[in-house]
Design a protein around this motif. Structure first.
Motif, PDB file in Angstrom:
ATOM      1  N   UNK A  88       0.832  -1.071  -0.057  1.00 22.70           N
ATOM      2  CA  UNK A  88       0.006  -0.014   0.105  1.00 22.70           C
ATOM      3  C   UNK A  88       0.787   1.298  -0.077  1.00 22.70           C
ATOM      4  N   UNK A  89       0.874   1.928  -1.090  1.00 22.47           N
ATOM      5  CA  UNK A  89       1.667   3.232  -1.094  1.00 22.47           C
ATOM      6  C   UNK A  89       0.827   4.365  -0.903  1.00 22.47           C
ATOM      7  N   UNK A  90       1.165   5.130   0.338  1.00 24.12           N
ATOM      8  CA  UNK A  90       0.648   6.325   0.427  1.00 24.12           C
ATOM      9  C   UNK A  90       1.259   7.684   0.227  1.00 24.12           C
ATOM     10  N   UNK A 152      -7.468  -6.316  -4.096  1.00 27.16           N
ATOM     11  CA  UNK A 152      -6.425  -6.266  -5.116  1.00 27.16           C
ATOM     12  C   UNK A 152      -4.946  -6.568  -4.356  1.00 27.16           C
ATOM     13  N   UNK A 153      -4.953  -6.054  -2.928  1.00 26.73           N
ATOM     14  CA  UNK A 153      -3.742  -6.444  -2.493  1.00 26.73           C
ATOM     15  C   UNK A 153      -3.552  -7.732  -2.062  1.00 26.73           C
ATOM     16  N   UNK A 154      -4.503  -8.391  -1.987  1.00 21.88           N
ATOM     17  CA  UNK A 154      -4.652  -9.914  -1.560  1.00 21.88           C
ATOM     18  C   UNK A 154      -4.113 -10.597  -2.707  1.00 21.88           C
ATOM     19  N   UNK A 155      -4.384 -10.247  -3.820  1.00 21.58           N
ATOM     20  CA  UNK A 155      -4.412 -10.673  -5.302  1.00 21.58           C
ATOM     21  C   UNK A 155      -3.166 -10.330  -5.887  1.00 21.58           C
ATOM     22  N   UNK A 158      -0.295  -3.882  -6.002  1.00 25.65           N
ATOM     23  CA  UNK A 158      -0.170  -2.794  -5.300  1.00 25.65           C
ATOM     24  C   UNK A 158      -1.000  -1.696  -5.405  1.00 25.65           C
ATOM     25  N   UNK A 159      -1.467  -1.050  -4.323  1.00 23.10           N
ATOM     26  CA  UNK A 159      -2.705   0.187  -4.474  1.00 23.10           C
ATOM     27  C   UNK A 159      -1.997   1.352  -3.790  1.00 23.10           C
ATOM     28  N   UNK A 160      -2.120   2.306  -4.413  1.00 22.03           N
ATOM     29  CA  UNK A 160      -1.895   3.748  -4.230  1.00 22.03           C
ATOM     30  C   UNK A 160      -2.961   4.650  -3.629  1.00 22.03           C
ATOM     31  N   UNK A 161      -2.748   5.417  -2.820  1.00 21.56           N
ATOM     32  CA  UNK A 161      -3.709   6.111  -2.009  1.00 21.56           C
ATOM     33  C   UNK A 161      -3.199   7.677  -1.660  1.00 21.56           C
ATOM     34  N   UNK A 162      -4.191   8.584  -1.550  1.00 21.29           N
ATOM     35  CA  UNK A 162      -3.735   9.920  -1.043  1.00 21.29           C
ATOM     36  C   UNK A 162      -4.647  10.192   0.241  1.00 21.29           C
ATOM     37  N   UNK A 163      -3.908   9.714   1.310  1.00 21.68           N
ATOM     38  CA  UNK A 163      -4.545   9.901   2.649  1.00 21.68           C
ATOM     39  C   UNK A 163      -5.218  11.099   3.099  1.00 21.68           C
ATOM     40  N   UNK A 164      -4.630  12.150   2.340  1.00 24.40           N
ATOM     41  CA  UNK A 164      -5.289  13.627   2.517  1.00 24.40           C
ATOM     42  C   UNK A 164      -6.988  13.648   2.265  1.00 24.40           C
ATOM     43  N   UNK A 181      -5.650   2.915   6.083  1.00 24.64           N
ATOM     44  CA  UNK A 181      -4.650   2.129   6.244  1.00 24.64           C
ATOM     45  C   UNK A 181      -5.059   0.728   6.662  1.00 24.64           C
ATOM     46  N   UNK A 182      -6.375   0.518   7.200  1.00 27.01           N
ATOM     47  CA  UNK A 182      -6.920  -0.775   7.529  1.00 27.01           C
ATOM     48  C   UNK A 182      -6.928  -1.680   6.517  1.00 27.01           C
ATOM     49  N   UNK A 183      -6.761  -1.387   5.273  1.00 23.68           N
ATOM     50  CA  UNK A 183      -6.933  -2.203   4.235  1.00 23.68           C
ATOM     51  C   UNK A 183      -5.673  -2.885   3.997  1.00 23.68           C
ATOM     52  N   UNK A 184      -4.660  -2.177   4.421  1.00 21.33           N
ATOM     53  CA  UNK A 184      -2.949  -3.037   4.400  1.00 21.33           C
ATOM     54  C   UNK A 184      -2.932  -3.853   5.456  1.00 21.33           C
ATOM     55  N   UNK A 185      -3.578  -3.532   6.789  1.00 28.26           N
ATOM     56  CA  UNK A 185      -3.839  -4.175   7.952  1.00 28.26           C
ATOM     57  C   UNK A 185      -4.554  -5.740   7.747  1.00 28.26           C
TER      58      UNK A 185
END
Length: 266
Positions: A88-90, A152-155, A158-164, A181-185
């Motif tokens: 997970x890229x932030x 997608x992550x489990x598959x 990588x997923x990229x998000x803008x946490x702002x 961030x829960x998605x990465x956990x």
């Protein structure tokens, strides 16, 4: 340490000349993107990295994004190394160009506002690249997006998000939302902060992104005529997983990105 920034406000007599050659190149590149999406990407949309080796479709995305940036006068520069997929890229968020900037270094599925899906051509290109669309203000949409991110992550993607949750102005970052961030956990993948920084002669340019009250088309046309810039992608130290402290994960990510964005003097 210096907080001085370079302003792009000065009168630029070469701007009309840049439009003269960049606009035809941009149109040709968009046409090429349509063919790539209709061919290679539509057939290889779900391929993933194996043993650290990047799929051909991902290399195509990176190449197309790098060339697009060059047409806008932006030289993509990587600092640090991205983790292997899935991750997970932030990243910090200043404008639409941030997606292409990160794509120039690593193909990832982005989370973007749902309105983009209805934009002519742009929406189709985004969907072909694996974009996950989110309707802002809708808890149901967010829950769906979070589940798609986990899938997608489990598959292996990588997923990229803008946490702002939106774009900042004048180089000021907004608060990072912790829920994302829960998605990465849930998927048990690492979180890697990414600082997106525009610079000229090594010094940060803060108004390459959206200016206050500037819309997409105004920003698009302004950047298209801008003098050359370095577009830096800083892949930073991963953030430790903290199942009981998502807020701390968000704060630590923001702190690391903020530090990377600052100007440094010898």
């Amino acid at each position: 340490m210096s907080t001085d920034t370079v302003s792009a406000q000065d009168r630029d007599f070469l701007r009309p000349l840049r439009y003269f050659w960049r606009i035809p190149l941009l149109l040709l590149h968009i046409v090429l993107g349509v063919f790539l999406c209709a061919g290679i990407l539509s057939w290889n949309r779900h391929v993933v990295m194996k043993d650290g080796r990047e799929p051909f479709a991902h290399r195509v995305i990176r190449w197309w994004s790098r060339v697009l940036l060059r047409i806008f006068g932006l030289r993509s520069v990587r600092i640090g190394q991205p983790l292997r997929d899935p991750v997970l890229f932030v990243a910090n968020h200043t404008s639409w160009i941030d997606i292409e900037l990160l794509h120039s270094q690593r193909a990832a599925c982005f989370v973007a506002k749902a309105e983009i899906a209805s934009w002519p051509l742009v929406g189709w290109l985004a969907a072909s690249g694996g974009t996950i669309f989110h309707r802002r203000g809708s808890n149901h949409s967010l829950a769906t997006v979070m589940q798609v991110m986990v899938d997608r992550l489990r598959g292996g993607r990588s997923v990229a998000v803008f946490p702002e949750g939106g774009t900042g102005h004048n180089g000021v970052m907004r608060v990072f939302h912790a829920r994302i961030f829960q998605a990465a956990l849930d998927a048990e993948v690492p979180v890697q902060p990414v600082a997106l920084r525009f610079a000229r002669a090594g010094r940060r340019v803060v108004d390459a992104g959206f200016r206050e009250h500037e819309n997409f088309m105004q920003n698009f046309l302004r950047l298209l005529g801008e003098a050359p810039l370095d577009a830096e992608v800083h892949f930073l130290e991963p953030v430790p997983a903290m199942p009981d402290a998502r807020r701390r994960m968000a704060e630590l990510s923001r702190e690391r990105i903020a530090a990377a964005l600052e100007d440094r003097t010898a």
